[in-house]
Design a protein around this motif. Structure first.
Motif, PDB file in Angstrom:
ATOM      1  N   UNK A  10       0.824  -1.221   0.000  1.00  0.00           N
ATOM      2  CA  UNK A  10       0.000   0.000   0.000  1.00  0.00           C
ATOM      3  C   UNK A  10       0.858   1.272   0.000  1.00  0.00           C
ATOM      4  N   UNK A  11       1.761   1.329  -0.970  1.00  0.00           N
ATOM      5  CA  UNK A  11       2.649   2.487  -1.037  1.00  0.00           C
ATOM      6  C   UNK A  11       2.292   3.353  -2.247  1.00  0.00           C
ATOM      7  N   UNK A  12       2.295   4.652  -2.097  1.00  0.00           N
ATOM      8  CA  UNK A  12       2.863   5.438  -1.003  1.00  0.00           C
ATOM      9  C   UNK A  12       1.872   5.783   0.112  1.00  0.00           C
ATOM     10  N   UNK A  13       0.698   5.208   0.127  1.00  0.00           N
ATOM     11  CA  UNK A  13      -0.300   5.573   1.145  1.00  0.00           C
ATOM     12  C   UNK A  13       0.202   5.350   2.573  1.00  0.00           C
ATOM     13  N   UNK A  14       0.771   4.169   2.854  1.00  0.00           N
ATOM     14  CA  UNK A  14       1.178   3.853   4.223  1.00  0.00           C
ATOM     15  C   UNK A  14       2.673   3.965   4.479  1.00  0.00           C
ATOM     16  N   UNK A  15       3.443   4.200   3.446  1.00  0.00           N
ATOM     17  CA  UNK A  15       4.884   4.400   3.616  1.00  0.00           C
ATOM     18  C   UNK A  15       5.419   5.060   2.351  1.00  0.00           C
ATOM     19  N   UNK A  16       6.402   5.902   2.517  1.00  0.00           N
ATOM     20  CA  UNK A  16       7.005   6.600   1.378  1.00  0.00           C
ATOM     21  C   UNK A  16       8.206   5.848   0.821  1.00  0.00           C
ATOM     22  N   UNK A  17       8.684   4.855   1.569  1.00  0.00           N
ATOM     23  CA  UNK A  17       9.807   4.037   1.109  1.00  0.00           C
ATOM     24  C   UNK A  17       9.657   2.639   1.708  1.00  0.00           C
ATOM     25  N   UNK A  38      -0.028  -3.479  -4.205  1.00  0.00           N
ATOM     26  CA  UNK A  38       1.189  -2.672  -4.350  1.00  0.00           C
ATOM     27  C   UNK A  38       0.790  -1.197  -4.225  1.00  0.00           C
ATOM     28  N   UNK A  39      -0.209  -0.814  -4.993  1.00  0.00           N
ATOM     29  CA  UNK A  39      -0.790   0.508  -5.177  1.00  0.00           C
ATOM     30  C   UNK A  39       0.041   1.428  -6.052  1.00  0.00           C
ATOM     31  N   UNK A  40       1.273   1.064  -6.359  1.00  0.00           N
ATOM     32  CA  UNK A  40       2.090   1.873  -7.259  1.00  0.00           C
ATOM     33  C   UNK A  40       3.141   0.983  -7.920  1.00  0.00           C
ATOM     34  N   UNK A  41       3.360   1.192  -9.215  1.00  0.00           N
ATOM     35  CA  UNK A  41       4.424   0.457  -9.906  1.00  0.00           C
ATOM     36  C   UNK A  41       5.787   0.848  -9.368  1.00  0.00           C
ATOM     37  N   UNK A  42       5.857   1.952  -8.638  1.00  0.00           N
ATOM     38  CA  UNK A  42       7.099   2.359  -8.000  1.00  0.00           C
ATOM     39  C   UNK A  42       7.610   1.254  -7.075  1.00  0.00           C
ATOM     40  N   UNK A  43       6.696   0.536  -6.413  1.00  0.00           N
ATOM     41  CA  UNK A  43       7.093  -0.558  -5.519  1.00  0.00           C
ATOM     42  C   UNK A  43       7.829  -1.630  -6.327  1.00  0.00           C
ATOM     43  N   UNK A  44       7.290  -1.974  -7.489  1.00  0.00           N
ATOM     44  CA  UNK A  44       7.959  -2.938  -8.368  1.00  0.00           C
ATOM     45  C   UNK A  44       9.363  -2.444  -8.731  1.00  0.00           C
ATOM     46  N   UNK A  45       9.467  -1.183  -9.110  1.00  0.00           N
ATOM     47  CA  UNK A  45      10.763  -0.627  -9.494  1.00  0.00           C
ATOM     48  C   UNK A  45      11.771  -0.736  -8.348  1.00  0.00           C
ATOM     49  N   UNK A  46      11.342  -0.396  -7.143  1.00  0.00           N
ATOM     50  CA  UNK A  46      12.229  -0.457  -5.985  1.00  0.00           C
ATOM     51  C   UNK A  46      12.650  -1.900  -5.671  1.00  0.00           C
ATOM     52  N   UNK A  47      11.688  -2.821  -5.699  1.00  0.00           N
ATOM     53  CA  UNK A  47      12.003  -4.221  -5.416  1.00  0.00           C
ATOM     54  C   UNK A  47      12.911  -4.807  -6.485  1.00  0.00           C
ATOM     55  N   UNK A 125      -1.578 -30.862   2.696  1.00  0.00           N
ATOM     56  CA  UNK A 125      -0.266 -30.952   2.072  1.00  0.00           C
ATOM     57  C   UNK A 125       0.205 -29.702   1.355  1.00  0.00           C
ATOM     58  N   UNK A 126      -0.633 -28.669   1.303  1.00  0.00           N
ATOM     59  CA  UNK A 126      -0.284 -27.430   0.605  1.00  0.00           C
ATOM     60  C   UNK A 126       0.093 -26.369   1.636  1.00  0.00           C
ATOM     61  N   UNK A 127       1.241 -25.743   1.448  1.00  0.00           N
ATOM     62  CA  UNK A 127       1.659 -24.650   2.312  1.00  0.00           C
ATOM     63  C   UNK A 127       0.857 -23.404   1.944  1.00  0.00           C
ATOM     64  N   UNK A 128       0.143 -22.848   2.913  1.00  0.00           N
ATOM     65  CA  UNK A 128      -0.588 -21.591   2.725  1.00  0.00           C
ATOM     66  C   UNK A 128       0.193 -20.513   3.471  1.00  0.00           C
ATOM     67  N   UNK A 129       0.645 -19.504   2.737  1.00  0.00           N
ATOM     68  CA  UNK A 129       1.501 -18.487   3.350  1.00  0.00           C
ATOM     69  C   UNK A 129       1.027 -17.083   3.022  1.00  0.00           C
ATOM     70  N   UNK A 130       0.706 -16.332   4.064  1.00  0.00           N
ATOM     71  CA  UNK A 130       0.385 -14.918   3.950  1.00  0.00           C
ATOM     72  C   UNK A 130       1.478 -14.172   4.711  1.00  0.00           C
ATOM     73  N   UNK A 131       2.232 -13.304   4.025  1.00  0.00           N
ATOM     74  CA  UNK A 131       3.337 -12.624   4.698  1.00  0.00           C
ATOM     75  C   UNK A 131       2.917 -11.508   5.643  1.00  0.00           C
ATOM     76  N   UNK A 132       1.631 -11.141   5.658  1.00  0.00           N
ATOM     77  CA  UNK A 132       1.211  -9.980   6.429  1.00  0.00           C
ATOM     78  C   UNK A 132       1.552  -8.727   5.636  1.00  0.00           C
ATOM     79  N   UNK A 133       1.709  -7.599   6.322  1.00  0.00           N
ATOM     80  CA  UNK A 133       2.025  -6.349   5.639  1.00  0.00           C
ATOM     81  C   UNK A 133       3.229  -5.667   6.281  1.00  0.00           C
ATOM     82  N   UNK A 134       4.152  -5.164   5.443  1.00  0.00           N
ATOM     83  CA  UNK A 134       5.306  -4.456   5.994  1.00  0.00           C
ATOM     84  C   UNK A 134       5.038  -2.977   6.274  1.00  0.00           C
ATOM     85  N   UNK A 135       3.822  -2.496   5.941  1.00  0.00           N
ATOM     86  CA  UNK A 135       3.533  -1.074   6.114  1.00  0.00           C
ATOM     87  C   UNK A 135       2.198  -0.780   6.788  1.00  0.00           C
TER      88      UNK A 135
END
Length: 165
Positions: A10-17, A38-47, A125-135
């Motif tokens: 959710x960037x840049x709404x919840x974090x600028x970086x 993501x909310x912005x392709x900027x996140x893709x660029x940074x990652x 037998x299937x791993x279900x994984x939600x990473x949560x949110x970093x922001x």
């Protein structure tokens, strides 16, 4: 193979970086998977400065992100099949929607987001994984993202942190 896993940035709404804990925690990964909002392709660029990036769009993403990534993806990494979906929808829980998105596939793991609630379980037998949110931790005590290791076994773990700066 080491993979970094994110969702609901959710960037840049919840974090600028990207939080420092994320930037440092993703050092050395060979791939980053983003499970939407993501909310912005900027996140893709940074990652992309850290490692190659795969992902899907979430319910708050614009058309540019939907066109680039789509809503559902099946990745073949090493000898594993990994489904990626955001998990939004109507009815049922986020985990059930994510699981059902790949019920006709023989997947080893499903990565999803949407709820902002970290989850790391196996279901039939299937791993279900939600990473949560970093922001945007919402009611969670800590911010989070994930790491997955593809070796003799497929394993995943959360990385929790307090400060999103």
């Amino acid at each position: 193979m080491k993979i970094g896993i994110l969702s609901d940035t959710h960037m840049p709404r919840y974090a600028k970086q990207l939080p420092k804990a994320v930037r440092e925690g993703l050092e050395g990964v060979e791939l980053i998977i983003h499970a939407g909002d993501w909310q912005s392709m900027w996140v893709y660029d940074e990652l992309s400065l850290i490692a190659p990036v795969e992902g899907v769009a979430g319910n708050t993403d614009g058309w540019d992100i939907y066109e680039r990534f789509g809503e559902r993806k099946l990745l073949r990494l090493a000898e594993y099949k990994i489904g990626v979906v955001h998990g939004h929808g109507i009815g049922k829980t986020t985990e059930i929607r994510a699981y059902e998105a790949f019920q006709d596939e023989s997947v080893d793991a499903i990565i999803f987001g949407h709820s902002h609630v970290p989850l790391n379980i196996r279901h039939e037998g299937v791993l279900l994984f939600n990473p949560g949110s970093p922001t945007d931790k919402r009611r969670q005590p800590l911010y989070s993202f994930g790491k997955m290791t593809l070796g003799e076994e497929l394993t995943a773990e959360h990385v929790f942190f307090e400060d999103k700066s």
